[in-house]
Design an enzyme around this catalytic site. Structure first.
Site, mmCIF file in Angstrom:
data_model
loop_
_atom_site.group_PDB
_atom_site.id
_atom_site.type_symbol
_atom_site.label_atom_id
_atom_site.label_comp_id
_atom_site.label_asym_id
_atom_site.label_seq_id
_atom_site.Cartn_x
_atom_site.Cartn_y
_atom_site.Cartn_z
ATOM 1 N N ASP A 7 1.265 23.166 7.188
ATOM 2 C CA ASP A 7 2.795 23.005 7.217
ATOM 3 C C ASP A 7 3.340 21.448 7.698
ATOM 4 O O ASP A 7 4.122 21.043 7.080
ATOM 5 C CB ASP A 7 3.347 23.767 8.344
ATOM 6 C CG ASP A 7 2.954 25.393 8.198
ATOM 7 O OD1 ASP A 7 2.557 25.498 7.020
ATOM 8 O OD2 ASP A 7 2.976 26.027 9.269
ATOM 9 N N ARG A 43 -15.558 13.041 8.618
ATOM 10 C CA ARG A 43 -15.596 12.838 9.927
ATOM 11 C C ARG A 43 -16.959 13.345 10.674
ATOM 12 O O ARG A 43 -17.549 14.409 10.409
ATOM 13 C CB ARG A 43 -14.522 14.065 10.460
ATOM 14 C CG ARG A 43 -14.402 14.053 12.356
ATOM 15 C CD ARG A 43 -13.342 15.269 12.470
ATOM 16 N NE ARG A 43 -13.919 16.372 12.226
ATOM 17 C CZ ARG A 43 -14.363 17.508 12.962
ATOM 18 N NH1 ARG A 43 -14.898 17.063 14.214
ATOM 19 N NH2 ARG A 43 -14.451 18.663 12.375
ATOM 20 N N GLU A 102 -25.255 17.040 17.426
ATOM 21 C CA GLU A 102 -24.695 17.621 16.058
ATOM 22 C C GLU A 102 -25.016 16.518 15.203
ATOM 23 O O GLU A 102 -25.503 15.491 15.423
ATOM 24 C CB GLU A 102 -23.285 17.759 16.319
ATOM 25 C CG GLU A 102 -23.134 19.021 17.317
ATOM 26 C CD GLU A 102 -21.507 19.068 17.471
ATOM 27 O OE1 GLU A 102 -20.783 19.490 16.270
ATOM 28 O OE2 GLU A 102 -20.902 19.297 18.424
ATOM 29 N N HIS A 145 -13.261 23.303 6.186
ATOM 30 C CA HIS A 145 -13.364 23.135 7.594
ATOM 31 C C HIS A 145 -12.381 22.193 8.400
ATOM 32 O O HIS A 145 -11.433 22.293 9.316
ATOM 33 C CB HIS A 145 -14.673 22.786 8.169
ATOM 34 C CG HIS A 145 -14.977 22.777 9.788
ATOM 35 N ND1 HIS A 145 -14.848 23.665 10.610
ATOM 36 C CD2 HIS A 145 -15.171 21.567 10.619
ATOM 37 C CE1 HIS A 145 -15.047 23.378 11.843
ATOM 38 N NE2 HIS A 145 -15.239 22.238 11.762
ATOM 39 N N SER A 156 0.879 23.698 19.362
ATOM 40 C CA SER A 156 0.469 24.014 20.714
ATOM 41 C C SER A 156 -1.387 23.934 20.854
ATOM 42 O O SER A 156 -1.668 24.719 21.461
ATOM 43 C CB SER A 156 0.927 25.277 21.426
ATOM 44 O OG SER A 156 0.576 26.111 20.392
ATOM 45 N N SER A 211 -13.126 15.253 16.600
ATOM 46 C CA SER A 211 -11.640 15.465 16.189
ATOM 47 C C SER A 211 -10.938 15.838 17.663
ATOM 48 O O SER A 211 -10.181 15.155 17.755
ATOM 49 C CB SER A 211 -11.649 16.867 15.367
ATOM 50 O OG SER A 211 -10.444 17.138 15.434
ATOM 51 N N ALA A 269 -3.965 18.532 20.675
ATOM 52 C CA ALA A 269 -2.810 17.404 20.303
ATOM 53 C C ALA A 269 -1.413 17.581 21.114
ATOM 54 O O ALA A 269 -0.943 16.816 21.788
ATOM 55 C CB ALA A 269 -2.823 16.930 18.740
ATOM 56 N N GLN A 279 -16.142 24.926 18.866
ATOM 57 C CA GLN A 279 -17.446 25.328 19.354
ATOM 58 C C GLN A 279 -18.086 24.352 19.968
ATOM 59 O O GLN A 279 -18.330 24.100 21.222
ATOM 60 C CB GLN A 279 -18.221 26.028 18.408
ATOM 61 C CG GLN A 279 -17.794 27.215 17.844
ATOM 62 C CD GLN A 279 -18.504 28.292 16.726
ATOM 63 O OE1 GLN A 279 -19.577 27.804 16.527
ATOM 64 N NE2 GLN A 279 -18.012 29.493 16.284
ATOM 65 N N GLY A 280 -18.708 23.448 19.326
ATOM 66 C CA GLY A 280 -19.556 22.292 19.404
ATOM 67 C C GLY A 280 -19.361 21.457 20.765
ATOM 68 O O GLY A 280 -19.959 21.460 21.869
ATOM 69 N N GLY A 281 -17.910 20.849 20.713
ATOM 70 C CA GLY A 281 -17.497 20.199 21.889
ATOM 71 C C GLY A 281 -16.733 18.973 21.421
ATOM 72 O O GLY A 281 -16.231 18.743 20.370
ATOM 73 N N GLU A 292 -5.279 16.898 14.079
ATOM 74 C CA GLU A 292 -5.801 17.013 12.646
ATOM 75 C C GLU A 292 -4.874 16.714 11.343
ATOM 76 O O GLU A 292 -5.122 16.341 10.398
ATOM 77 C CB GLU A 292 -6.298 18.358 12.463
ATOM 78 C CG GLU A 292 -7.291 18.740 11.178
ATOM 79 C CD GLU A 292 -8.184 20.024 11.404
ATOM 80 O OE1 GLU A 292 -8.407 20.361 12.362
ATOM 81 O OE2 GLU A 292 -8.422 20.313 10.168
ATOM 82 N N ARG A 313 -22.338 15.904 7.866
ATOM 83 C CA ARG A 313 -21.734 17.190 7.219
ATOM 84 C C ARG A 313 -21.609 17.111 5.765
ATOM 85 O O ARG A 313 -21.972 18.078 4.959
ATOM 86 C CB ARG A 313 -20.357 17.460 7.654
ATOM 87 C CG ARG A 313 -20.561 18.761 8.686
ATOM 88 C CD ARG A 313 -19.276 18.918 9.409
ATOM 89 N NE ARG A 313 -19.462 19.175 10.727
ATOM 90 C CZ ARG A 313 -18.618 19.465 11.684
ATOM 91 N NH1 ARG A 313 -17.508 19.134 11.277
ATOM 92 N NH2 ARG A 313 -19.086 19.580 12.826
ATOM 93 N N HIS A 353 -17.527 22.424 6.148
ATOM 94 C CA HIS A 353 -18.822 22.721 7.170
ATOM 95 C C HIS A 353 -19.807 23.633 6.642
ATOM 96 O O HIS A 353 -19.684 24.495 5.686
ATOM 97 C CB HIS A 353 -18.098 23.532 8.259
ATOM 98 C CG HIS A 353 -19.141 23.240 9.570
ATOM 99 N ND1 HIS A 353 -20.209 24.136 9.723
ATOM 100 C CD2 HIS A 353 -18.718 22.950 10.778
ATOM 101 C CE1 HIS A 353 -20.741 23.828 10.676
ATOM 102 N NE2 HIS A 353 -19.936 22.966 11.693
#
Ligand code: FAD
Ligand code: SIN
Length: 525
Positions: free
Chosen positions: A220, A384, A116, A349, A11, A389, A14, A48-50, A373, A288, A241
């Site tokens: 999983d 990435r 970023e 990350h 949930s 994402s 995606a 966080q970032g967006g 993901e 990154r 990260h």
């Protein structure tokens, strides 16, 4: 046995996006979301970032975002996928806004755009520094309004139901028929039969003890798909990260968003040296993989445990208004950003690889889709680009929805067996699970980290085999519980990461092996 038309496992952004779209379109069909913790618990919630989207027609262009994504992916992205995702971005973002998600605006009344690492322009749409929380809130709110969606929280998907479970099985042409799901409260294992199953189960961060991910990120979905013989690829590309808040404890670490470096933060070693200037022209805003590998190299040279993020030169009121959550969190650690440098260190990350899907989100198993993901679309290649994402999940959830609109569901004709746990007992020694989990995480940290070597990877396989044998024996004898299943899944994921690492013979993006140093290392230009 329960039957649903669409089974969604997870949930986060995606799973919820697909569920909302399909439930809105087919009001006569049932959509069941199973999710293993509280309904909002997910990596999504902590983003966080967006969301990276091209909106500034004057300065930015789709082509610039495409080029940045390809450069970050170091030559391994699928260019057709990159173009598809980036060009769809504005439409999918608008949909999210229509469902009630709020993003920050600037003084001109248009969406405020952040920057970023790896981005050549300002294009990251955000809600303060808690974008994911807002996205999750809006999607759950919309899902609750749709009567044909049922959300089963605290329900853990143990395994997919495939031809391997049927008596007269055809294990060459495998289909998925739903999943076996543990109700964590009643301990009952439900057989959920589904005409279509979507894995939206997120990442694998917890395979490493030190991660920005919450505890649910145990891989999983990837492990279930692997056991179902779905194709899994690019597992060696674990993204670290660069700036998790340094903590002496292992476990989930608070993230200091890359947007803080986009806002002007500098990385310094303990002597105050801005070392990134020596590694890349883009300094702190290199992609990154480059920043994390550079930090790793600095730490190995100095023997220090962490480096620092310096924001003391940034106007503190501006900082607080953009990053209120980071500011508050640092204060709880007695770090006053106005005068103190923030101690940071890289942490696992994001999973760039995963379950291979085509542009419609189809896996190699019939009636099984993957999104977000846990999937490997080809967008990220070897590394990435930041904030791609959430974008990918929104676009692929839409593509999977479109596939279902144009292809009728066929109902399941085979007899599905119930879960069989005859001869198993309730495991009494939780310590065995805890101990093996700690061993696994230490192994991944020490032998399968940012910089790898063949010697350490081979040693890792040997250690992992020992852990696998002990846990497999326990699993076969036990009535399953979540901790045991998660450990089994993390072992499968670790196996994939290590073996796919050894298969890669050249260093690309987030994968760096000292034994490949003399092989051609192609930086995408
Ligand atoms: P998730 O959001 O992780 O959801 C997975 C769901 O599956 C969860 O509900 C989980 O409980 C459930 N689940 C898992 N296993 C099972 C099971 N066995 N049975 C039942 N349910 C299960 N990306 C960006 O683009 N921009 C950002 O700014 C950004 N910031 C980030 C900050 C942090 C701290 C982190 C950790 C990640 C960040 N990312 C960011 C990455 C991004 O948040 C995730 O990649 C994305 O949210 C994944 O969405 P998802 O729906 O695929 O998975
Ligand atoms: C961050 O805010 O630094 C995380 C962004 C991302 O993972 O895309």
């Amino acid at each position: 046995m329960m039957h649903t038309n669409y089974l969604v496992i997870g949930s986060g952004v995606a799973g919820l996006t697909f569920a909302v779209k399909i439930a809105e379109r087919f009001t006569d069909k049932t959509v069941t979301i199973v999710t293993k913790a509280n309904e909002d618990e997910s990596n999504t919630k902590y983003a966080q970032g967006g969301v990276a989207v091209v909106l500034d027609a004057k300065e930015d262009s789709f082509q610039k975002h495409i080029d940045d994504t390809l450069l970050a992916g170091d030559g391994l992205c699928n260019e057709q996928v990159v173009e598809l995702v980036i060009k769809e971005g504005p439409k999918r973002l608008q949909e999210l806004i229509d469902w009630g998600a709020n993003f920050d605006s600037n003084d001109q009344g248009t969406l405020d755009l952040g920057k970023e690492g790896g981005h050549s322009e300002y294009r990251v749409v955000h809600h303060k520094d808690i974008t994911g929380y807002e996205v999750e809130r809006a999607l759950l709110n919309r899902a609750h309004q749709l009567p044909n969606i049922t959300i089963l929280a605290h329900h853990f998907a143990i395994d997919l139901i495939t031809d391997h479970h049927l008596e007269a099985s055809d294990t060459h042409n495998i289909s998925c028929y739903g999943a076996y799901v543990l109700d964590q409260k009643s301990k009952h294992i439900e057989t959920i039969k589904a005409d279509s199953t979507l894995l939206a189960s997120g990442g694998v961060g917890c395979v490493y003890g030190h991660t920005t991910n919450p505890v649910i990120a145990t891989g999983d979905g990837v492990a279930m798909a692997y056991r179902a013989k779905a194709l899994i690829k690019d597992m060696e590309f674990i993204q670290f990260h660069p700036t998790a808040l340094y903590d002496t404890q292992e476990g989930s670490s608070f993230l200091i968003s890359e947007a803080v470096r986009g806002f002007g933060g500098y990385l310094r070693n303990k002597d105050g040296h801005r070392f990134m200037l020596a590694y890349d022209d883009r300094a702190e805003l290199a992609s990154r993989d480059i920043v994390s590998q550079s930090i790793d190299s600095e730490l190995k040279k100095s023997g220090d445990t962490h480096i620092f993020l310096d924001c003391t030169h940034i106007d503190i009121e501006d900082f607080k208004s953009h990053f209120p959550n980071i500011y508050k969190k640092c204060l709880t650690h007695h770090i006053d950003i106005k005068k103190d440098w923030i101690p940071v260190v890289p942490a696992s990350h994001y999973l760039c690889g995963g379950i291979v899907v085509d542009t419609e989100g189809r896996t190699s198993v019939k009636n099984l889709f993957a999104c977000g993901e846990c999937s490997r679309t080809g967008l990220h290649g070897a590394n990435r680009l930041a904030s791609n994402s959430l974008l990918e999940a929104l676009v692929y959830a839409h593509n999977i929805y479109t596939y279902h609109v144009t292809h009728q569901l066929s109902s399941i004709q085979v007899a599905i067996p119930e879960w069989n746990d005859e001869g198993t007992v309730i495991p009494k020694e939780h310590i065995l699970i805890q101990h093996n989990l700690k061993q696994l995480q230490a192994l991944m940290r020490d032998y399968v980290g940012i910089v790898r070597s063949n010697n350490r990877l081979i040693k890792a396989i040997k250690h992992l085999d020992l852990i696998y044998n002990e846990v497999d024996e326990l699993y076969r004898k036990s009535k399953v519980n979540t901790a045991l299943c998660e450990l089994r899944n993390m072992i499968n994921v670790a196996h994939l990461i290590i073996h796919q690492s050894l298969e890669r013979k050249e260093n690309r993006g987030g994968y760096y092996n000292v034994d490949n140093e003399f092989n051609i290392t192609s930086a995408y230009t």
